[in-house]
Design a protein around this motif. Structure first.
Motif, mmCIF file in Angstrom:
data_model
loop_
_atom_site.group_PDB
_atom_site.id
_atom_site.type_symbol
_atom_site.label_atom_id
_atom_site.label_comp_id
_atom_site.label_asym_id
_atom_site.label_seq_id
_atom_site.Cartn_x
_atom_site.Cartn_y
_atom_site.Cartn_z
ATOM 1 N N ALA A 36 18.407 -33.487 -4.434
ATOM 2 C CA ALA A 36 19.428 -33.730 -3.061
ATOM 3 C C ALA A 36 19.872 -35.126 -3.144
ATOM 4 N N SER A 37 21.199 -35.420 -2.150
ATOM 5 C CA SER A 37 21.820 -36.310 -2.630
ATOM 6 C C SER A 37 21.163 -37.758 -1.482
ATOM 7 N N ARG A 38 20.488 -38.634 -2.779
ATOM 8 C CA ARG A 38 19.859 -39.325 -1.687
ATOM 9 C C ARG A 38 20.348 -40.575 -1.654
ATOM 10 N N HIS A 39 21.761 -40.539 -1.527
ATOM 11 C CA HIS A 39 22.704 -41.795 -0.822
ATOM 12 C C HIS A 39 22.620 -41.501 0.589
ATOM 13 N N ASN A 40 22.853 -39.869 0.827
ATOM 14 C CA ASN A 40 23.000 -38.897 2.023
ATOM 15 C C ASN A 40 21.835 -38.758 3.123
ATOM 16 N N LEU A 41 21.097 -38.941 1.796
ATOM 17 C CA LEU A 41 19.507 -38.512 2.649
ATOM 18 C C LEU A 41 19.038 -40.376 3.087
ATOM 19 N N ALA A 42 19.509 -41.520 2.354
ATOM 20 C CA ALA A 42 19.122 -42.627 2.821
ATOM 21 C C ALA A 42 19.641 -43.047 4.655
ATOM 22 N N ALA A 43 21.134 -42.628 4.638
ATOM 23 C CA ALA A 43 21.699 -42.396 5.621
ATOM 24 C C ALA A 43 20.633 -42.013 6.694
ATOM 25 N N TRP A 44 20.702 -40.352 6.307
ATOM 26 C CA TRP A 44 19.968 -40.052 7.705
ATOM 27 C C TRP A 44 18.389 -40.290 8.344
ATOM 28 N N GLN A 45 18.084 -41.148 7.312
ATOM 29 C CA GLN A 45 16.832 -41.657 7.931
ATOM 30 C C GLN A 45 16.324 -42.890 7.373
ATOM 31 N N GLU A 88 15.985 -49.790 21.428
ATOM 32 C CA GLU A 88 15.344 -48.768 21.868
ATOM 33 C C GLU A 88 16.915 -47.422 21.367
ATOM 34 N N ARG A 89 18.136 -48.191 21.457
ATOM 35 C CA ARG A 89 19.038 -47.294 21.664
ATOM 36 C C ARG A 89 19.424 -47.507 20.363
ATOM 37 N N ALA A 90 18.900 -47.844 18.319
ATOM 38 C CA ALA A 90 18.523 -47.968 17.440
ATOM 39 C C ALA A 90 17.930 -46.231 17.391
ATOM 40 N N ARG A 91 16.720 -46.489 18.244
ATOM 41 C CA ARG A 91 15.249 -45.307 17.915
ATOM 42 C C ARG A 91 16.309 -43.776 18.416
ATOM 43 N N GLY A 92 17.850 -44.105 19.314
ATOM 44 C CA GLY A 92 17.761 -42.831 19.547
ATOM 45 C C GLY A 92 18.995 -42.106 18.338
ATOM 46 N N GLU A 93 19.673 -43.538 17.912
ATOM 47 C CA GLU A 93 19.933 -42.728 17.332
ATOM 48 C C GLU A 93 20.125 -42.394 16.098
ATOM 49 N N ALA A 94 18.643 -42.511 15.643
ATOM 50 C CA ALA A 94 17.643 -42.483 14.115
ATOM 51 C C ALA A 94 18.103 -41.561 14.460
ATOM 52 N N ALA A 95 16.760 -40.855 15.822
ATOM 53 C CA ALA A 95 17.003 -39.205 15.938
ATOM 54 C C ALA A 95 18.229 -38.426 16.085
ATOM 55 N N ILE A 149 20.453 -38.647 14.508
ATOM 56 C CA ILE A 149 21.031 -38.330 12.797
ATOM 57 C C ILE A 149 19.659 -38.112 11.666
ATOM 58 N N GLY A 150 18.303 -38.726 12.641
ATOM 59 C CA GLY A 150 17.172 -37.658 11.665
ATOM 60 C C GLY A 150 17.167 -36.252 12.183
ATOM 61 N N ILE A 151 17.855 -35.574 13.012
ATOM 62 C CA ILE A 151 17.451 -34.042 13.252
ATOM 63 C C ILE A 151 18.511 -32.875 12.835
ATOM 64 N N ARG A 152 18.807 -33.682 11.665
ATOM 65 C CA ARG A 152 20.046 -33.403 11.130
ATOM 66 C C ARG A 152 19.020 -32.489 9.669
ATOM 67 N N LEU A 153 17.957 -33.028 9.294
ATOM 68 C CA LEU A 153 17.761 -33.019 8.638
ATOM 69 C C LEU A 153 16.938 -31.405 8.825
ATOM 70 N N LEU A 154 16.808 -30.582 7.794
ATOM 71 C CA LEU A 154 16.147 -28.962 8.263
ATOM 72 C C LEU A 154 14.484 -29.624 8.208
ATOM 73 N N ASP A 155 14.345 -30.133 7.759
ATOM 74 C CA ASP A 155 12.058 -30.035 7.492
ATOM 75 C C ASP A 155 11.997 -31.435 8.776
ATOM 76 N N GLY A 156 12.589 -31.576 9.454
ATOM 77 C CA GLY A 156 12.462 -32.273 10.544
ATOM 78 C C GLY A 156 12.274 -33.410 10.803
#
Length: 372
Positions: free
Chosen positions: A247-256, A310-317, A319-326
């Motif tokens: 898995a792309s570790r660079h992209n995973l870092a952004a999605w996380q 608060e807005r950062a938490r929304g952005e993290a959610a 972006i993170g929802i794109r990960l199929l494991d959740g």
């Protein structure tokens, strides 16, 4: 500010800008590459001295067409990256067009420190390549994968596009099968989207081009997902599949939602404050303006914004929802989460929130802007 372990470098030059491309890319400016490389090198060096960055766990060199850089130019850039500090076994990715993947270039890329190659295959179908205005043939793309692997790359990604007018499910799967036969470790499959500012957008508006319907696009998407699953590739993000460990570790870092530094014309950075806020900033887009600003000031920041915790938490959610494991980030939004679970778009299990099949389809179309 949290320490930064990911670096994105943007090289905005292309031999030809394809009609569907909405990236910060410019054709017929290749004469600017030498001064641009000097400016990029200076920005990396100064940013490394001013910010809490390194050791770098991931580096991604994108564009544009970064494979247009000569080996000495790439080495110059990577020397500045190395001065910041690379973690052991850091992932260093270079995007490449098939026509640039030669045995000599592969040797030079590896020598410069690149260990992951992302090849812009897009399609193997002649009609699709002509429609997309790609400058390579299907055989060129297959040969490029073979050259990269034979030359020593053990981590190769192929970028593909589906939903191309005139390409049915059968033809799409033929492209997929041929790429899989070359033994790539990672595959990205993106729906051909129509951006209003592109030439393709104008062709669609005027009726010159008619895009496939949503059902046809979904047929191609899920057909690919089924074939990749059968071939042993994990579907770990909406548009990405990988063999175990690739898995792309660079992209995973952004999605996380981990911070990253971006250098180059139009490059974006994301910094995380200790109190939970996020700062986003971006550079001037034009290469001429970027070079001038770096030469004069050592930085080329165009603008920035700060997101509250608060807005950062929304952005993290979002972006993170794109990960199929959740993701656990969506737990911060109980009312929205419950609505989406009730609508059949999300599933909650073991503390994670993940997309349903319908949720994947919708997120693929609207960018997962569920919790914004």
């Amino acid at each position: 500010m949290e320490r930064i372990h990911s670096l994105y470098l943007h090289v905005p030059f292309c031999t030809w800008v394809c009609k569907y491309c909405d990236f910060n890319a410019y054709a017929v400016l290749e004469g600017l590459i030498p001064p641009y490389v000097d400016a990029l090198s200076r920005e990396i060096e100064l940013a490394g001295a001013m910010l809490p960055v390194g050791p770098l766990k991931t580096v991604f060199i994108g564009g544009g067409t970064p494979s247009l850089l000569t080996t000495p130019q790439l080495q110059q850039v990577m020397e500045r990256v190395g001065a910041i500090g690379l973690a052991p076994e850091a992932e260093v990715t270079l995007e490449a067009n098939p026509s640039n993947v030669t045995a000599a270039n592969v040797e030079g890329w590896l020598a410069a420190g690149v260990n992951r190659l992302s090849i812009g295959v897009q399609s193997l179908q002649p009609d699709a390549l002509r429609f997309l205005e790609r400058l390579h043939s299907g055989s060129d793309a297959i040969a490029a994968i073979g050259t990269a692997r034979a030359g020593g790359f053990a981590n190769v990604n192929a970028d593909l596009l589906y939903g191309v007018p005139g390409v049915n499910v059968s033809a799409w799967l033929k492209t997929l099968e041929a790429v899989l036969a070359e033994g790539v470790q990672h595959l990205s499959a993106y729906e051909l989207t129509v951006e209003s500012t592109t030439r393709l957008g104008q062709e669609v508006r005027t009726g010159l081009v008619r895009m496939p319907g949503a059902d046809d696009q979904l047929d191609q998407y899920w057909s690919a997902a089924a074939r990749l699953d059968a071939a042993g590739y994990a579907h770990y993000e909406i548009s990405n599949w990988a063999r175990p460990g690739f898995a792309s570790r660079h992209n995973l870092a952004a999605w996380q939602y981990q911070p990253y530094l971006g250098c180059g014309a139009g490059a974006h950075s994301m910094f995380r404050g200790e109190e939970g806020s996020t700062q986003r900033r971006w550079n001037l887009k034009g290469p001429h303006a970027y070079i001038r600003r770096i030469t004069d000031d050592g930085q080329a920041i165009d603008a920035s914004e700060v997101l509250s915790a608060e807005r950062a938490r929304g952005e993290a959610a979002m972006i993170g929802i794109r990960l199929l494991d959740g993701t656990t980030a969506a737990r911060a939004f109980p009312s929205q989460r419950q609505q989406l679970v009730g609508a059949g778009l999300l599933i909650e299990a073991d503390g994670q929130v993940r997309l349903t099949r319908r949720g994947v389809e919708l997120a693929n179309q609207v960018g997962a802007a569920f919790l914004a």
